[in-house]
Design a protein around this motif. Structure first.
Motif, PDB file in Angstrom:
ATOM      1  N   PRO A  25     -15.584   5.910  -0.045  1.00 37.51           N
ATOM      2  CA  PRO A  25     -16.130   4.730   0.641  1.00 37.51           C
ATOM      3  C   PRO A  25     -17.592   4.454   0.258  1.00 37.51           C
ATOM      4  CG  PRO A  25     -14.942   6.114   2.197  1.00 37.51           C
ATOM      5  CD  PRO A  25     -15.076   6.901   0.925  1.00 37.51           C
TER       6      PRO A  25
ATOM      7  N   ILE B 299     -10.466   8.853  -1.760  1.00 36.28           N
ATOM      8  CA  ILE B 299     -11.119   7.540  -1.836  1.00 36.28           C
ATOM      9  C   ILE B 299     -12.597   7.728  -1.502  1.00 36.28           C
ATOM     10  CG2 ILE B 299     -11.268   5.266  -0.719  1.00 36.28           C
ATOM     11  CD1 ILE B 299      -8.199   5.485  -0.308  1.00 36.28           C
TER      12      ILE B 299
ATOM     13  N   HIS C  19      -5.312   3.320   5.926  1.00 40.46           N
ATOM     14  CA  HIS C  19      -5.933   3.104   7.243  1.00 40.46           C
ATOM     15  C   HIS C  19      -5.565   4.228   8.220  1.00 40.46           C
ATOM     16  CE1 HIS C  19      -5.491  -1.430   6.045  1.00 40.46           C
ATOM     17  NE2 HIS C  19      -6.382  -0.796   5.306  1.00 40.46           N
TER      18      HIS C  19
ATOM     19  N   ARG D 236       0.813  -1.216   0.000  1.00 39.46           N
ATOM     20  CA  ARG D 236       0.000   0.000   0.000  1.00 39.46           C
ATOM     21  C   ARG D 236       0.853   1.276   0.000  1.00 39.46           C
ATOM     22  NH1 ARG D 236      -2.630   0.058   4.297  1.00 39.46           N
ATOM     23  NH2 ARG D 236      -2.207  -2.037   5.086  1.00 39.46           N
TER      24      ARG D 236
ATOM     25  N   TYR E  67      -8.847   2.138  -4.817  1.00 36.20           N
ATOM     26  CA  TYR E  67      -9.278   2.528  -3.471  1.00 36.20           C
ATOM     27  C   TYR E  67      -8.721   1.573  -2.414  1.00 36.20           C
ATOM     28  CZ  TYR E  67     -12.642   5.763  -5.620  1.00 36.20           C
ATOM     29  OH  TYR E  67     -13.220   6.773  -6.329  1.00 36.20           O
TER      30      TYR E  67
ATOM     31  N   ALA F 105     -14.130   4.010   7.043  1.00 38.66           N
ATOM     32  CA  ALA F 105     -13.155   2.931   6.878  1.00 38.66           C
ATOM     33  C   ALA F 105     -13.551   1.724   7.736  1.00 38.66           C
ATOM     34  CB  ALA F 105     -11.762   3.426   7.259  1.00 38.66           C
TER      35      ALA F 105
ATOM     36  N   CYS G 266     -11.236  12.238   2.754  1.00 42.22           N
ATOM     37  CA  CYS G 266     -10.080  11.375   2.531  1.00 42.22           C
ATOM     38  C   CYS G 266      -9.020  12.149   1.756  1.00 42.22           C
ATOM     39  CB  CYS G 266     -10.492  10.132   1.734  1.00 42.22           C
ATOM     40  SG  CYS G 266      -9.050   9.177   1.229  1.00 42.22           S
TER      41      CYS G 266
ATOM     42  N   HIS H  39       0.416   4.021  -2.688  1.00 41.63           N
ATOM     43  CA  HIS H  39      -0.327   5.289  -2.709  1.00 41.63           C
ATOM     44  C   HIS H  39       0.562   6.395  -3.283  1.00 41.63           C
ATOM     45  CE1 HIS H  39       1.391   5.653   1.497  1.00 41.63           C
ATOM     46  NE2 HIS H  39       1.557   6.901   1.130  1.00 41.63           N
TER      47      HIS H  39
ATOM     48  N   CYS I 194     -11.052   9.678   7.637  1.00 39.03           N
ATOM     49  CA  CYS I 194     -12.420   9.779   7.103  1.00 39.03           C
ATOM     50  C   CYS I 194     -13.456   9.785   8.225  1.00 39.03           C
ATOM     51  CB  CYS I 194     -12.706   8.641   6.133  1.00 39.03           C
ATOM     52  SG  CYS I 194     -12.381   7.001   6.826  1.00 39.03           S
TER      53      CYS I 194
ATOM     54  N   THR J 275      -4.922   1.761  -2.072  1.00 39.21           N
ATOM     55  CA  THR J 275      -4.344   3.051  -1.716  1.00 39.21           C
ATOM     56  C   THR J 275      -4.599   3.400  -0.250  1.00 39.21           C
ATOM     57  OG1 THR J 275      -4.622   3.820  -3.972  1.00 39.21           O
ATOM     58  CG2 THR J 275      -4.315   5.517  -2.321  1.00 39.21           C
ATOM     59  N   CYS J 276      -5.726   2.957   0.290  1.00 36.65           N
ATOM     60  CA  CYS J 276      -6.101   3.327   1.663  1.00 36.65           C
ATOM     61  C   CYS J 276      -4.999   2.914   2.638  1.00 36.65           C
ATOM     62  CB  CYS J 276      -7.410   2.657   2.052  1.00 36.65           C
ATOM     63  SG  CYS J 276      -7.870   2.980   3.766  1.00 36.65           S
TER      64      CYS J 276
END
Lengths: 222, 443
Positions: free
Chosen positions: B126, B124, B54, A195, B48, B77, B120, A198, B58, B51-52
């Protein structure tokens, strides 16, 4: 001594090439795959995309405190901007790195003064600690945190921690130096396949939602 | 003010979910997930989820999270973690009980209001992920009973409320007849070819809010407009199939709607004060039919009222005296940027307008839209409890009247006003326009 030299030559020679090739080819592959998916299944996205609104959105989110959510989370905003700025300038503008480029290809450019480089390193490490604490303490972050998040944080922090120790010549300089080079290579390899991607995708996801909000929704997205 | 605490049932019983789950087989789940993941979704979902990072940023966007003591399972999330993340992690090998819970989360704890997409840093969305979850649950046959019933109604009658063709015409004629007592030459012109616009409403208007058709007809007649309504299916612009994930019915429905306008050769469609219908006609149904923009020009009521007031076709006799506040409906504000026009209209009609905060694009959702209120009584307590933050926001304005130019918002806000014992009344813009406009003398 020989062992160290051969190990050093290996991690700073062939492994660097491997890391960069994997990083560059992997990144190209990831972006290619993203666009081929758009072309295959979501071509309508092109009818939504707008250069103007993509840029409008990116600008509002790439400037600290220019979006409402950045303003709502000042600590996170300062942390993430400092962290990412450090992440970009240190590999490219650290004196020791530029010397390596100079040795290899005879090219060099502006470098960070040493004192500043130390400060930036400590700032980035502090930022990583803040990220870690957020994951451990803040309920909404803890809930969505997975073990992989700690691994990714460690991967991102490692070059700075090992680089700092190497620079300060703590204990065994060579040990830290080799770990430093290795951890940098791990970051490069990890970018396209974790990840950390990004780094590659953020500009596209931001551009898409910016276009959707600007072009279709006639609304702000910051 | 101290708001009362709304209790939520630990386990909500819903036949659509529970019986759907009992009938669901493992094979079907895996086939459905494979169909949706490899066939229907693409770059957006992939980008999405990959890329998130965490980060949890959001969370503050979501009214449910803010209302439920910042319980992280209600954050955007958090809801993705409880649904799509599990589906992806297990490669589709999830149980019928999981699908049941995922359906409840996606259909009743998220309004697809897209406020989180504005929070976000990566942009992203959701809400899109939640709609994909609903799509999976729909194809698995596990959708809350009440909203599924409206989707069935769309499939059978092309309107949301099982209104039969003769009932529809009869309702229009009934309203026309009633309104003629106030304006003797008033008409609700049916099937008038070449009119300037077709006025379209949602199924619940003829079913139990027929007075709104009266008001609209009165306003159009006073303004001297050349308008029409279709006597045949296609008159309903609403779309609950869009929210159950039944995209096929959504598309079929929109085709009826656009073709009604084309058959009447009208210049454009004007729709009443509804948010989700706007989303369906402007953003989702049209795109399912491969139209980037609606094939027939269309405007929402807010834009139309703005035109009526700026062109002087409707004049205000005396501004509305009571204090008013405005709830910005997400589908026409975050969905179409009509917030400034809405403020213009309200300031023209009302003396004392008070903003609630946050407002405009940053408004909190009503927690009724996105099909949540359409999931019916079993989920009402949860729906009201999940929007305590909205009750607080409304109460803080101190206004007597809460204006919301959207049907779902309207019904949801009424529940919030009652549930939290707020001293407010909910109104549409047309209620106030009808009250304060210059009216012709009855001859």
């Amino acid at each position: 001594m020989d062992d160290f030299n051969s190990l050093y030559n290996f991690v700073s020679g062939p492994l660097v090439w491997v890391a960069f090739i994997v990083f560059i080819c992997g990144s190209i592959y990831r972006i290619y795959r993203l666009f081929s998916l758009v072309n295959k299944k979501e071509k309508f996205i092109y009818t939504i995309m707008s250069f103007k609104y993509s840029l409008r959105s990116i600008i509002h989110w790439i400037i600290p405190f220019a979006s409402l959510n950045w303003r709502k989370h000042p600590v996170m905003t300062v942390t993430t901007f400092l962290f990412h700025i450090g992440l970009v300038i240190m590999p490219l503008f650290l004196g020791a790195h530029v010397i390596l480029f100079n040795d290899a290809w005879g090219i060099s450019w502006w470098t960070l003064p040493d004192g500043l480089a130390d400060t930036v390193t400590l700032i980035v490490i502090t930022c990583c600690v803040v990220f870690l604490l957020r994951r451990l303490v803040l309920r909404e972050v803890k809930y969505v945190t997975t073990p992989s998040d700690f691994v990714l944080l460690a991967i991102a922090a490692a070059p700075f921690i090992t680089g700092f120790f190497a620079d300060q010549q703590y204990c065994n300089y060579r040990f830290w130096l080799i770990l430093h080079i290795l951890s940098g290579e791990i970051v490069l390899v990890a970018i396209p396949f974790t990840r950390l991607s990004h780094m590659l995708y953020a500009v596209f996801t931001r551009a898409y939602i910016g276009s959707e909000f600007g072009n279709i929704r006639h609304a702000r997205d910051w | 003010m101290v708001l009362p605490v709304i209790k939520v049932e630990d386990k909500i019983i819903d036949d659509g979910l529970d019986k759907g789950m009992e009938k669901l087989t493992q094979d079907r789940i895996e086939n459905v997930i494979d169909q949706v993941m490899s066939g229907e979704t693409g770059a957006r979902l992939k980008a999405y989820v990959e890329t998130c990072v965490h980060c949890g940023l959001c969370s503050d966007a979501c009214h449910a999270y803010l209302s439920r003591d910042r319980d992280p399972k209600f954050s955007p999330a958090g809801k993705v973690k409880r649904t799509m993340s599990v589906i992806l992690k297990k490669g589709g090998k999830v149980t019928p009980a999981f699908i049941r819970d995922a359906s409840e989360i996606a259909s009743t704890e998220c309004n697809a209001c897209k406020r989180c997409a504005m929070y976000c840093p990566f942009g992203i969305d959701p809400a899109y992920i939640m709609l994909v979850v609903r799509r999976i649950c729909h194809l698995c046959g596990v959708t809350p009973l009440y909203i599924q019933d409206t989707a069935h109604s769309h499939a059978v009658t092309q309107n949301q409320m099982w209104v039969k063709e003769d009932e529809w015409i009869d309702t229009l004629q009934w309203q026309e007849e009633d309104a003629r007592e106030e304006m003797p030459n008033l008409r609700i012109p049916l099937d008038k070819e070449g009119a300037d616009f077709m006025y379209s409403v949602i199924g619940p208007e003829p079913k139990f809010l027929a007075g709104l058709i009266y008001q609209a007809a009165y306003i159009f007649n006073v303004a001297g407009l050349n308008w029409t309504m279709p006597s045949f299916p296609g008159w309903d612009n609403s779309d609950m199939a869009m929210y159950t994930g039944d995209n096929e019915i959504m598309g079929r429905n929109k085709r009826f709607h656009f073709e009604a306008a084309q058959r009447l050769k009208v210049k454009r469609i004007v729709m009443g004060e509804c948010g989700h219908a706007f989303r369906s006609v402007y953003d989702m149904g049209n795109r399912w039919l491969s139209w980037a923009m609606p094939p027939v020009p269309m405007v929402h009521a807010i834009e139309f009222y703005y035109e009526l007031l700026t062109t002087g076709k409707i004049k205000v006799k005396e501004k509305y005296k009571k204090s008013v506040t405005l709830h910005d409906p997400c589908n026409v504000v975050r969905g179409r940027g009509l917030h400034e026009k809405a403020r213009y209209v309200i300031n023209e009609l009302c003396e004392d307008f008070r903003e609630m905060h946050p407002n405009r694009e940053h408004n909190y959702c009503c927690n009724a839209g996105g099909g949540v209120i359409n999931c019916g009584p079993p989920f009402k307590n949860k729906r009201v409890a999940n929007n305590r933050v909205k009750a607080k926001q409304c109460a803080d304005t101190g206004a007597e009247i809460l204006i919301t130019p959207c049907h779902n918002c309207h019904s949801g806000m009424e529940d919030i006003v009652l549930g939290y014992k707020l001293d407010m009344h909910v109104k549409f813009i047309s209620d106030i326009m009808y009250e304060v406009m210059e009216k012709p003398e009855i001859g």
